[in-house]
Scaffold this motif. Structure first.
Motif, PDB file in Angstrom:
ATOM      1  N   VAL A  26      69.512  38.652  68.549  1.00 44.82           N
ATOM      2  CA  VAL A  26      68.373  37.865  69.043  1.00 44.82           C
ATOM      3  C   VAL A  26      67.577  37.299  67.864  1.00 44.82           C
ATOM      4  O   VAL A  26      67.241  36.107  67.841  1.00 44.82           O
ATOM      5  N   ILE A  27      67.295  38.122  66.893  1.00 44.51           N
ATOM      6  CA  ILE A  27      66.534  37.666  65.726  1.00 44.51           C
ATOM      7  C   ILE A  27      67.352  36.668  64.914  1.00 44.51           C
ATOM      8  O   ILE A  27      66.827  35.648  64.450  1.00 44.51           O
ATOM      9  N   ALA A  28      68.641  36.926  64.754  1.00 48.80           N
ATOM     10  CA  ALA A  28      69.495  36.002  64.007  1.00 48.80           C
ATOM     11  C   ALA A  28      69.556  34.640  64.690  1.00 48.80           C
ATOM     12  O   ALA A  28      69.534  33.607  64.018  1.00 48.80           O
ATOM     13  N   ARG A  29      69.601  34.624  66.020  1.00 50.75           N
ATOM     14  CA  ARG A  29      69.611  33.343  66.739  1.00 50.75           C
ATOM     15  C   ARG A  29      68.285  32.601  66.559  1.00 50.75           C
ATOM     16  O   ARG A  29      68.271  31.364  66.460  1.00 50.75           O
ATOM     17  N   ARG A  30      67.190  33.331  66.518  1.00 44.06           N
ATOM     18  CA  ARG A  30      65.888  32.681  66.253  1.00 44.06           C
ATOM     19  C   ARG A  30      65.884  32.059  64.859  1.00 44.06           C
ATOM     20  O   ARG A  30      65.404  30.946  64.658  1.00 44.06           O
ATOM     21  N   LYS A  31      66.410  32.794  63.867  1.00 44.66           N
ATOM     22  CA  LYS A  31      66.465  32.280  62.497  1.00 44.66           C
ATOM     23  C   LYS A  31      67.399  31.077  62.430  1.00 44.66           C
ATOM     24  O   LYS A  31      67.093  30.093  61.756  1.00 44.66           O
ATOM     25  N   THR A  33      67.972  28.873  64.770  1.00 43.72           N
ATOM     26  CA  THR A  33      67.221  27.738  65.323  1.00 43.72           C
ATOM     27  C   THR A  33      66.175  27.243  64.327  1.00 43.72           C
ATOM     28  O   THR A  33      66.012  26.034  64.123  1.00 43.72           O
ATOM     29  N   ALA A  34      65.473  28.179  63.698  1.00 47.82           N
ATOM     30  CA  ALA A  34      64.447  27.810  62.719  1.00 47.82           C
ATOM     31  C   ALA A  34      65.069  27.060  61.537  1.00 47.82           C
ATOM     32  O   ALA A  34      64.523  26.051  61.078  1.00 47.82           O
ATOM     33  N   TRP A  35      66.207  27.540  61.061  1.00 47.41           N
ATOM     34  CA  TRP A  35      66.831  26.901  59.902  1.00 47.41           C
ATOM     35  C   TRP A  35      67.436  25.550  60.245  1.00 47.41           C
ATOM     36  O   TRP A  35      67.466  24.663  59.387  1.00 47.41           O
ATOM     37  N   VAL A  36      67.883  25.356  61.483  1.00 51.01           N
ATOM     38  CA  VAL A  36      68.311  24.014  61.889  1.00 51.01           C
ATOM     39  C   VAL A  36      67.112  23.072  61.773  1.00 51.01           C
ATOM     40  O   VAL A  36      67.223  21.969  61.233  1.00 51.01           O
ATOM     41  N   GLY A  37      65.952  23.512  62.248  1.00 53.66           N
ATOM     42  CA  GLY A  37      64.742  22.693  62.159  1.00 53.66           C
ATOM     43  C   GLY A  37      64.280  22.454  60.733  1.00 53.66           C
ATOM     44  O   GLY A  37      63.836  21.365  60.389  1.00 53.66           O
ATOM     45  N   GLU A  38      64.399  23.460  59.890  1.00 56.85           N
ATOM     46  CA  GLU A  38      63.924  23.352  58.506  1.00 56.85           C
ATOM     47  C   GLU A  38      64.890  22.602  57.590  1.00 56.85           C
ATOM     48  O   GLU A  38      64.456  21.945  56.645  1.00 56.85           O
ATOM     49  N   HIS A  39      66.188  22.734  57.830  1.00 52.16           N
ATOM     50  CA  HIS A  39      67.180  22.206  56.890  1.00 52.16           C
ATOM     51  C   HIS A  39      68.141  21.196  57.496  1.00 52.16           C
ATOM     52  O   HIS A  39      68.978  20.643  56.789  1.00 52.16           O
ATOM     53  N   GLY A  40      68.032  20.953  58.797  1.00 46.26           N
ATOM     54  CA  GLY A  40      68.973  20.075  59.487  1.00 46.26           C
ATOM     55  C   GLY A  40      68.949  18.629  59.035  1.00 46.26           C
ATOM     56  O   GLY A  40      69.920  17.906  59.243  1.00 46.26           O
ATOM     57  N   ASP A  41      67.867  18.202  58.388  1.00 45.15           N
ATOM     58  CA  ASP A  41      67.793  16.809  57.941  1.00 45.15           C
ATOM     59  C   ASP A  41      68.378  16.605  56.546  1.00 45.15           C
ATOM     60  O   ASP A  41      68.435  15.483  56.051  1.00 45.15           O
ATOM     61  N   ARG A  42      68.867  17.664  55.917  1.00 46.33           N
ATOM     62  CA  ARG A  42      69.502  17.535  54.602  1.00 46.33           C
ATOM     63  C   ARG A  42      70.874  16.872  54.780  1.00 46.33           C
ATOM     64  O   ARG A  42      71.581  17.174  55.734  1.00 46.33           O
ATOM     65  N   PRO A  43      71.254  15.990  53.851  1.00 47.32           N
ATOM     66  CA  PRO A  43      72.568  15.343  53.959  1.00 47.32           C
ATOM     67  C   PRO A  43      73.696  16.386  53.972  1.00 47.32           C
ATOM     68  O   PRO A  43      73.740  17.275  53.127  1.00 47.32           O
ATOM     69  N   GLY A  44      74.585  16.271  54.945  1.00 49.29           N
ATOM     70  CA  GLY A  44      75.733  17.159  55.039  1.00 49.29           C
ATOM     71  C   GLY A  44      75.417  18.582  55.461  1.00 49.29           C
ATOM     72  O   GLY A  44      76.240  19.480  55.286  1.00 49.29           O
ATOM     73  N   ALA A  45      74.239  18.812  56.037  1.00 48.79           N
ATOM     74  CA  ALA A  45      73.836  20.176  56.408  1.00 48.79           C
ATOM     75  C   ALA A  45      74.674  20.719  57.555  1.00 48.79           C
ATOM     76  O   ALA A  45      75.047  19.996  58.475  1.00 48.79           O
ATOM     77  N   ARG A  46      74.987  22.012  57.462  1.00 45.46           N
ATOM     78  CA  ARG A  46      75.665  22.752  58.525  1.00 45.46           C
ATOM     79  C   ARG A  46      75.043  24.134  58.553  1.00 45.46           C
ATOM     80  O   ARG A  46      74.806  24.742  57.527  1.00 45.46           O
ATOM     81  N   VAL A  47      74.748  24.610  59.768  1.00 46.14           N
ATOM     82  CA  VAL A  47      74.162  25.945  59.948  1.00 46.14           C
ATOM     83  C   VAL A  47      75.106  26.726  60.850  1.00 46.14           C
ATOM     84  O   VAL A  47      75.523  26.220  61.900  1.00 46.14           O
ATOM     85  N   THR A  48      75.450  27.946  60.439  1.00 43.87           N
ATOM     86  CA  THR A  48      76.362  28.775  61.225  1.00 43.87           C
ATOM     87  C   THR A  48      75.757  30.165  61.433  1.00 43.87           C
ATOM     88  O   THR A  48      75.024  30.673  60.590  1.00 43.87           O
ATOM     89  N   LEU A  49      76.114  30.747  62.567  1.00 39.77           N
ATOM     90  CA  LEU A  49      75.768  32.132  62.887  1.00 39.77           C
ATOM     91  C   LEU A  49      77.072  32.867  63.139  1.00 39.77           C
ATOM     92  O   LEU A  49      77.840  32.480  64.028  1.00 39.77           O
ATOM     93  N   VAL A  50      77.333  33.893  62.319  1.00 37.59           N
ATOM     94  CA  VAL A  50      78.593  34.628  62.392  1.00 37.59           C
ATOM     95  C   VAL A  50      78.301  36.106  62.651  1.00 37.59           C
ATOM     96  O   VAL A  50      77.390  36.688  62.053  1.00 37.59           O
TER      97      VAL A  50
END
Length: 65
Positions: A26-31, A33-50
């Motif tokens: 649950v906490i990892a999924r919140r993070k 989502t937060a990191w998509v919002g914080e870093h998603g506008d960077r060129p070539g950004a990809r966020v993964t949860l494993v």
């Protein structure tokens, strides 16, 4: 202190920018989502949860599941 089971990684241009590990999905999924919002506008950004225990990618952005 050992790393948690759930790892969130932000990469840009295929290179890791930031990573974090949490014991709670649950906490990892919140993070995630937060990191998509914080870093998603960077060129070539990809966020993964494993799930490090199973090796399964639980979600990814863009093109998340």
């Amino acid at each position: 202190m050992t790393a948690g089971r759930y790892r969130v990684t932000v990469t840009t241009g295929g290179q890791p920018l930031i990573q974090g590990w949490w014991g709670s999905e649950v906490i990892a999924r919140r993070k995630f989502t937060a990191w998509v919002g914080e870093h998603g506008d960077r060129p070539g950004a990809r966020v993964t949860l494993v799930d490090e225990e199973t090796g399964e990618t639980l979600t990814e952005w863009p093109d998340g599941r």
